[in-house]
Design a protein around this motif. Structure first.
Motif, PDB file in Angstrom:
ATOM      1  N   GLY A 309     -20.954  16.709  34.932  1.00  0.00           N
ATOM      2  CA  GLY A 309     -21.520  18.018  34.640  1.00  0.00           C
ATOM      3  C   GLY A 309     -21.106  19.082  35.635  1.00  0.00           C
ATOM      4  N   ILE A 310     -20.828  18.664  36.863  1.00  0.00           N
ATOM      5  CA  ILE A 310     -20.457  19.618  37.908  1.00  0.00           C
ATOM      6  C   ILE A 310     -19.125  20.297  37.601  1.00  0.00           C
ATOM      7  CG2 ILE A 310     -19.178  17.987  39.378  1.00  0.00           C
ATOM      8  CD1 ILE A 310     -20.584  19.299  41.784  1.00  0.00           C
ATOM      9  N   LEU A 311     -18.341  19.698  36.691  1.00  0.00           N
ATOM     10  CA  LEU A 311     -17.021  20.232  36.371  1.00  0.00           C
ATOM     11  C   LEU A 311     -17.057  21.312  35.297  1.00  0.00           C
ATOM     12  CD1 LEU A 311     -14.975  16.887  36.281  1.00  0.00           C
ATOM     13  CD2 LEU A 311     -15.173  18.518  38.183  1.00  0.00           C
ATOM     14  N   VAL A 312     -18.136  21.390  34.510  1.00  0.00           N
ATOM     15  CA  VAL A 312     -18.167  22.350  33.405  1.00  0.00           C
ATOM     16  C   VAL A 312     -18.475  23.744  33.928  1.00  0.00           C
ATOM     17  CG1 VAL A 312     -18.909  20.563  31.803  1.00  0.00           C
ATOM     18  CG2 VAL A 312     -20.624  22.028  32.876  1.00  0.00           C
ATOM     19  N   ASN A 313     -18.198  24.730  33.080  1.00  0.00           N
ATOM     20  CA  ASN A 313     -18.411  26.116  33.507  1.00  0.00           C
ATOM     21  C   ASN A 313     -19.879  26.504  33.419  1.00  0.00           C
ATOM     22  OD1 ASN A 313     -18.989  26.398  30.807  1.00  0.00           O
ATOM     23  ND2 ASN A 313     -17.088  27.440  30.289  1.00  0.00           N
ATOM     24  N   GLY A 314     -20.162  27.748  33.783  1.00  0.00           N
ATOM     25  CA  GLY A 314     -21.543  28.220  33.749  1.00  0.00           C
ATOM     26  C   GLY A 314     -21.890  28.903  32.458  1.00  0.00           C
ATOM     27  N   SER A 315     -21.305  28.450  31.363  1.00  0.00           N
ATOM     28  CA  SER A 315     -21.563  29.057  30.061  1.00  0.00           C
ATOM     29  C   SER A 315     -22.432  28.130  29.217  1.00  0.00           C
ATOM     30  CB  SER A 315     -20.246  29.346  29.351  1.00  0.00           C
ATOM     31  OG  SER A 315     -20.483  29.961  28.097  1.00  0.00           O
ATOM     32  N   VAL A 316     -22.628  28.499  27.972  1.00  0.00           N
ATOM     33  CA  VAL A 316     -23.338  27.628  27.028  1.00  0.00           C
ATOM     34  C   VAL A 316     -22.371  27.101  25.966  1.00  0.00           C
ATOM     35  CG1 VAL A 316     -25.625  28.590  27.354  1.00  0.00           C
ATOM     36  CG2 VAL A 316     -24.072  29.662  25.713  1.00  0.00           C
ATOM     37  N   VAL A 317     -21.095  27.428  26.126  1.00  0.00           N
ATOM     38  CA  VAL A 317     -20.056  26.920  25.222  1.00  0.00           C
ATOM     39  C   VAL A 317     -18.925  26.366  26.079  1.00  0.00           C
ATOM     40  CG1 VAL A 317     -18.368  27.486  23.439  1.00  0.00           C
ATOM     41  CG2 VAL A 317     -20.628  28.584  23.409  1.00  0.00           C
ATOM     42  N   PHE A 318     -18.474  25.172  25.721  1.00  0.00           N
ATOM     43  CA  PHE A 318     -17.351  24.555  26.422  1.00  0.00           C
ATOM     44  C   PHE A 318     -16.219  24.414  25.421  1.00  0.00           C
ATOM     45  CE2 PHE A 318     -14.816  21.016  28.002  1.00  0.00           C
ATOM     46  CZ  PHE A 318     -14.696  21.330  29.350  1.00  0.00           C
ATOM     47  N   ASP A 319     -15.087  25.099  25.668  1.00  0.00           N
ATOM     48  CA  ASP A 319     -13.981  25.081  24.703  1.00  0.00           C
ATOM     49  C   ASP A 319     -12.707  24.538  25.340  1.00  0.00           C
ATOM     50  OD1 ASP A 319     -12.992  27.179  26.254  1.00  0.00           O
ATOM     51  OD2 ASP A 319     -13.706  28.728  24.886  1.00  0.00           O
ATOM     52  N   GLU A 320     -11.604  24.604  24.589  1.00  0.00           N
ATOM     53  CA  GLU A 320     -10.333  24.039  25.058  1.00  0.00           C
ATOM     54  C   GLU A 320      -9.837  24.725  26.331  1.00  0.00           C
ATOM     55  OE1 GLU A 320      -9.034  21.393  24.067  1.00  0.00           O
ATOM     56  OE2 GLU A 320      -9.916  21.061  22.100  1.00  0.00           O
ATOM     57  N   LYS A 321     -10.062  26.037  26.429  1.00  0.00           N
ATOM     58  CA  LYS A 321      -9.631  26.750  27.632  1.00  0.00           C
ATOM     59  C   LYS A 321     -10.364  26.214  28.867  1.00  0.00           C
ATOM     60  CE  LYS A 321     -10.593  30.806  26.056  1.00  0.00           C
ATOM     61  NZ  LYS A 321     -10.822  32.287  26.021  1.00  0.00           N
ATOM     62  N   ASP A 322     -11.642  25.942  28.693  1.00  0.00           N
ATOM     63  CA  ASP A 322     -12.416  25.396  29.806  1.00  0.00           C
ATOM     64  C   ASP A 322     -11.906  24.015  30.203  1.00  0.00           C
ATOM     65  OD1 ASP A 322     -14.317  27.575  29.948  1.00  0.00           O
ATOM     66  OD2 ASP A 322     -15.118  26.819  28.060  1.00  0.00           O
ATOM     67  N   PHE A 323     -11.552  23.228  29.193  1.00  0.00           N
ATOM     68  CA  PHE A 323     -11.046  21.884  29.475  1.00  0.00           C
ATOM     69  C   PHE A 323      -9.726  21.949  30.244  1.00  0.00           C
ATOM     70  CE2 PHE A 323      -8.584  18.103  28.544  1.00  0.00           C
ATOM     71  CZ  PHE A 323      -9.482  17.091  28.857  1.00  0.00           C
ATOM     72  N   PHE A 324      -8.843  22.852  29.820  1.00  0.00           N
ATOM     73  CA  PHE A 324      -7.544  22.966  30.492  1.00  0.00           C
ATOM     74  C   PHE A 324      -7.699  23.443  31.939  1.00  0.00           C
ATOM     75  CE2 PHE A 324      -5.702  23.590  26.035  1.00  0.00           C
ATOM     76  CZ  PHE A 324      -5.336  22.259  25.948  1.00  0.00           C
ATOM     77  N   LYS A 325      -8.732  24.239  32.193  1.00  0.00           N
ATOM     78  CA  LYS A 325      -8.979  24.692  33.571  1.00  0.00           C
ATOM     79  C   LYS A 325      -9.317  23.500  34.471  1.00  0.00           C
ATOM     80  CE  LYS A 325     -10.620  29.348  32.467  1.00  0.00           C
ATOM     81  NZ  LYS A 325     -11.813  30.245  32.391  1.00  0.00           N
ATOM     82  N   ILE A 326     -10.119  22.588  33.945  1.00  0.00           N
ATOM     83  CA  ILE A 326     -10.470  21.381  34.699  1.00  0.00           C
ATOM     84  C   ILE A 326      -9.219  20.544  34.941  1.00  0.00           C
ATOM     85  CG2 ILE A 326     -11.793  19.224  34.657  1.00  0.00           C
ATOM     86  CD1 ILE A 326     -13.860  20.633  32.944  1.00  0.00           C
ATOM     87  N   GLU A 327      -8.399  20.458  33.897  1.00  0.00           N
ATOM     88  CA  GLU A 327      -7.164  19.667  33.977  1.00  0.00           C
ATOM     89  C   GLU A 327      -6.203  20.266  35.003  1.00  0.00           C
ATOM     90  OE1 GLU A 327      -5.549  17.293  30.365  1.00  0.00           O
ATOM     91  OE2 GLU A 327      -4.580  19.261  30.359  1.00  0.00           O
ATOM     92  N   GLU A 328      -6.122  21.577  35.025  1.00  0.00           N
ATOM     93  CA  GLU A 328      -5.215  22.261  35.949  1.00  0.00           C
ATOM     94  C   GLU A 328      -5.621  22.052  37.410  1.00  0.00           C
ATOM     95  OE1 GLU A 328      -5.258  26.284  34.669  1.00  0.00           O
ATOM     96  OE2 GLU A 328      -3.972  25.916  32.907  1.00  0.00           O
ATOM     97  N   LEU A 329      -6.900  21.770  37.619  1.00  0.00           N
ATOM     98  CA  LEU A 329      -7.392  21.508  38.977  1.00  0.00           C
ATOM     99  C   LEU A 329      -7.193  20.052  39.384  1.00  0.00           C
ATOM    100  CD1 LEU A 329     -10.679  23.625  38.845  1.00  0.00           C
ATOM    101  CD2 LEU A 329      -8.600  24.152  40.151  1.00  0.00           C
ATOM    102  N   ASN A 330      -6.486  19.311  38.539  1.00  0.00           N
ATOM    103  CA  ASN A 330      -6.132  17.906  38.792  1.00  0.00           C
ATOM    104  C   ASN A 330      -7.335  16.948  38.808  1.00  0.00           C
ATOM    105  OD1 ASN A 330      -3.320  18.495  39.090  1.00  0.00           O
ATOM    106  ND2 ASN A 330      -3.737  19.233  41.168  1.00  0.00           N
ATOM    107  N   HIS A 331      -8.416  17.329  38.118  1.00  0.00           N
ATOM    108  CA  HIS A 331      -9.539  16.407  37.960  1.00  0.00           C
ATOM    109  C   HIS A 331      -9.181  15.363  36.903  1.00  0.00           C
ATOM    110  CE1 HIS A 331     -12.268  18.622  40.491  1.00  0.00           C
ATOM    111  NE2 HIS A 331     -12.073  19.749  39.811  1.00  0.00           N
ATOM    112  N   PRO A 332      -9.720  14.163  37.004  1.00  0.00           N
ATOM    113  CA  PRO A 332      -9.496  13.164  35.952  1.00  0.00           C
ATOM    114  C   PRO A 332     -10.096  13.650  34.628  1.00  0.00           C
ATOM    115  CG  PRO A 332     -10.322  12.131  37.954  1.00  0.00           C
ATOM    116  CD  PRO A 332     -10.483  13.610  38.139  1.00  0.00           C
ATOM    117  N   THR A 333      -9.264  13.746  33.615  1.00  0.00           N
ATOM    118  CA  THR A 333      -9.719  14.283  32.323  1.00  0.00           C
ATOM    119  C   THR A 333      -9.238  13.450  31.138  1.00  0.00           C
ATOM    120  OG1 THR A 333      -7.771  15.722  32.243  1.00  0.00           O
ATOM    121  CG2 THR A 333      -9.802  16.677  33.136  1.00  0.00           C
TER     122      THR A 333
END
Length: 523
Positions: A309-333
């Motif tokens: 949960g600490i990886l998700v954004n501070g919104s109420v919607v999680f979309d593909e752009k948000d996922f790619f941001k996590i991926e770009e930070l080299n987190h396991p995805t």
């Protein structure tokens, strides 16, 4: 403070050992002599305090660790002491004790030996307690110590705050209420032990007492203990209700107010179904980053996944752009999803050998699989996710991405014709977040956690919102500085419309929530 990892114990600070000892011994000040049992003596911090008292004390001190026992025995300067190297679970005594004092070990059931587990179950069974109450060895120390007290005896223990808030401890709390005429609970603003994630309390319970009942106090600074400047307050409504004892600082009027409102609302499970996410049994192995995926040519075996949960954004919607941001930070995805009939390539075999070297195949959940590396029950992409742990506020998000989720979250799917957008909008109000605080449990560091059932039973003042209204809400949520901005903006709309609450009542709910937040976050 030194952590006794071998025994699951933590040394008691001198100031706390001093307070507990003085409090208990003062109860017996009119007696010529008393007997004290310390079932897990450790470094002997309580013994040092017993020595300072003029009472004639017959001491029985136990510890499973020979070296610790010997060290503690050197601190005893009086006569009449019996130091025994023994596991308290196996200890027997022909006589009972005036007081049992100590800091029992904290060891989860899963880390106990089979022999210890059998002993724990037997001790609980003898007191008509279920096996469900055997979750940690401290519960058995508490139960057995109670049985070893005289009719006017006193029990004084340093315990984890689990006693006040977790489901399995409900039975223990009822047992204590039936065994003792007076119970005193001391909670603290600061962690007493250098023990990550472990919040600590003090329990002092009297078999016989002139002033009966359950009493609570919160200690803000150590000086309150040293000066006896704290105030113990009775809270019968809390004790007689299902509210967790951690919330003893809520008044009877506040508890009654909340209970009345709660009865007017449907809960999360009325509007939605929720289930835990994917259990991999070894997230660090089965959830990999893009670099590892490329190195072992695993892309055809992976699916996108949100790990924490600490990886998700501070919104109420999680979309593909948000996922790619996590991926770009080299987190396991990337979730490694293999099937029993998959052909094991050379590169895949290389990666699986890493897991074998780490003995992941020997873990229980992997061991019972047909193939240890094939994760069962990988379901469809969730419509929404609720993360079971949080810090500032609980997170419920609409999932507009193609990502799966681990069991750090609950997958949410709406029932019947209820609208997901409206459900998420309605969730973010002070009343629902108040019940997240009261119904959940918190740990050292202020982490709030809700079990699956606790999440399902949260009351929701559900109101219907249009797509445009939800999009406006989403935009405001993303721009917020803190969750209070959202609650201030929408509390009146949600709580007035659904419950017809006036501004004074809504302010009252907001103040209760802040009180709960301050306690959890130690502000």
């Amino acid at each position: 403070m030194i952590n006794k990892k071998q025994t699951g114990s933590y040394y008691t600070p001198e100031y706390l050992a001093g307070f507990i000892s003085k409090k208990v011994l003062s109860f017996f000040e009119r007696k010529l002599s008393i007997s004290i049992l310390e079932p897990s003596v450790g470094d002997g911090s309580f013994i040092t305090e017993f020595n300072k008292n003029e009472l004639l004390i017959k001491l029985t001190a136990l510890d499973i660790n020979k070296d610790e026992l010997k060290k503690a025995s050197t601190k005893w300067s009086k006569k009449n002491a019996d130091f025994q190297e023994v596991d308290f679970l196996n200890f027997t005594s022909k006589t009972k004790f005036s007081a049992v004092i100590g800091n029992p070990p904290y060891i989860k059931k899963t880390l106990l030996s089979e022999k210890q587990i059998i002993a724990c179950k037997e001790i609980h069974k003898n007191e008509n307690l279920s096996e469900k109450s055997v979750k940690n060895i401290w519960t058995t120390f508490l139960i057995k110590s109670t049985t070893l007290l005289k009719k006017d005896g006193v029990l004084a223990f340093v315990l984890p705050s689990e006693l006040l808030q977790v489901k399995f401890a409900e039975e223990i709390r009822e047992y204590l209420k039936n065994q003792f005429e007076r119970i005193e609970i001391y909670t603290f603003n600061d962690l007493l032990f250098e023990c990550k994630g472990q919040d600590t309390i003090v329990l002092i319970a009297y078999k016989k007492h002139d002033k009966k009942g359950e009493f609570f106090t919160n200690i803000e600074v150590i000086e309150e203990l040293e000066n006896n400047s704290f105030i113990l307050k009775n809270n019968n409504l809390l004790v007689d209700s299902n509210v967790k004892w951690t919330h003893h600082f809520l008044s009877s009027e506040e508890l009654t107010f909340l209970d009345k409102i709660k009865k007017e609302l449907n809960t999360v499970d009325f509007y939605s179904e929720s289930k835990p996410g994917i259990v991999t049994a070894a997230n660090n192995f089965f959830i990999i980053d893009k670099k590892t995926e490329n190195k072992y040519n695993l892309s055809r075996f992976t699916k996108p996944i949100i790990q924490k949960g600490i990886l998700v954004n501070g919104s109420v919607v999680f979309d593909e752009k948000d996922f790619f941001k996590i991926e770009e930070l080299n987190h396991p995805t990337r979730l490694l999803q293999l099937n029993d009939n998959d052909r094991i390539s050379k590169k895949l075999s290389e990666y699986l050998s890493i897991g074998i070297d780490q003995k992941i195949q020997e873990r229980y959940k992997c061991r019972i699989r047909n193939n240890w590396y094939v994760i069962p029950n990988i379901s469809t992409i969730p419509d929404a996710v609720f993360f079971k742990r949080c810090h500032n506020y609980p997170k419920l998000l609409k999932n507009s991405s193609s990502a799966l989720v681990t069991d750090s979250a609950y997958k949410v799917k709406m029932r019947n014709s209820f609208d997901l957008n409206s459900f998420i909008f309605s969730f973010y109000n002070s009343l629902t977040l108040v019940f997240a605080e009261t119904d959940g449990r918190y740990y050292g560091g202020g982490v709030l956690e809700l079990t699956p059932n606790e999440f399902k039973k949260l009351p929701i003042p559900y109101i219907i919102k249009s797509q445009n209204e939800f999009e406006n809400f989403t935009n405001e949520f993303e721009r917020k500085k803190n969750i209070e901005e959202i609650l201030t903006r929408y509390d009146s709309e949600i709580l007035n419309f659904s419950l017809n609450l006036n501004s004074e009542e809504i302010t009252k709910i907001q103040k209760i929530r802040q009180k709960l937040i301050n306690k959890r976050m130690r502000k």
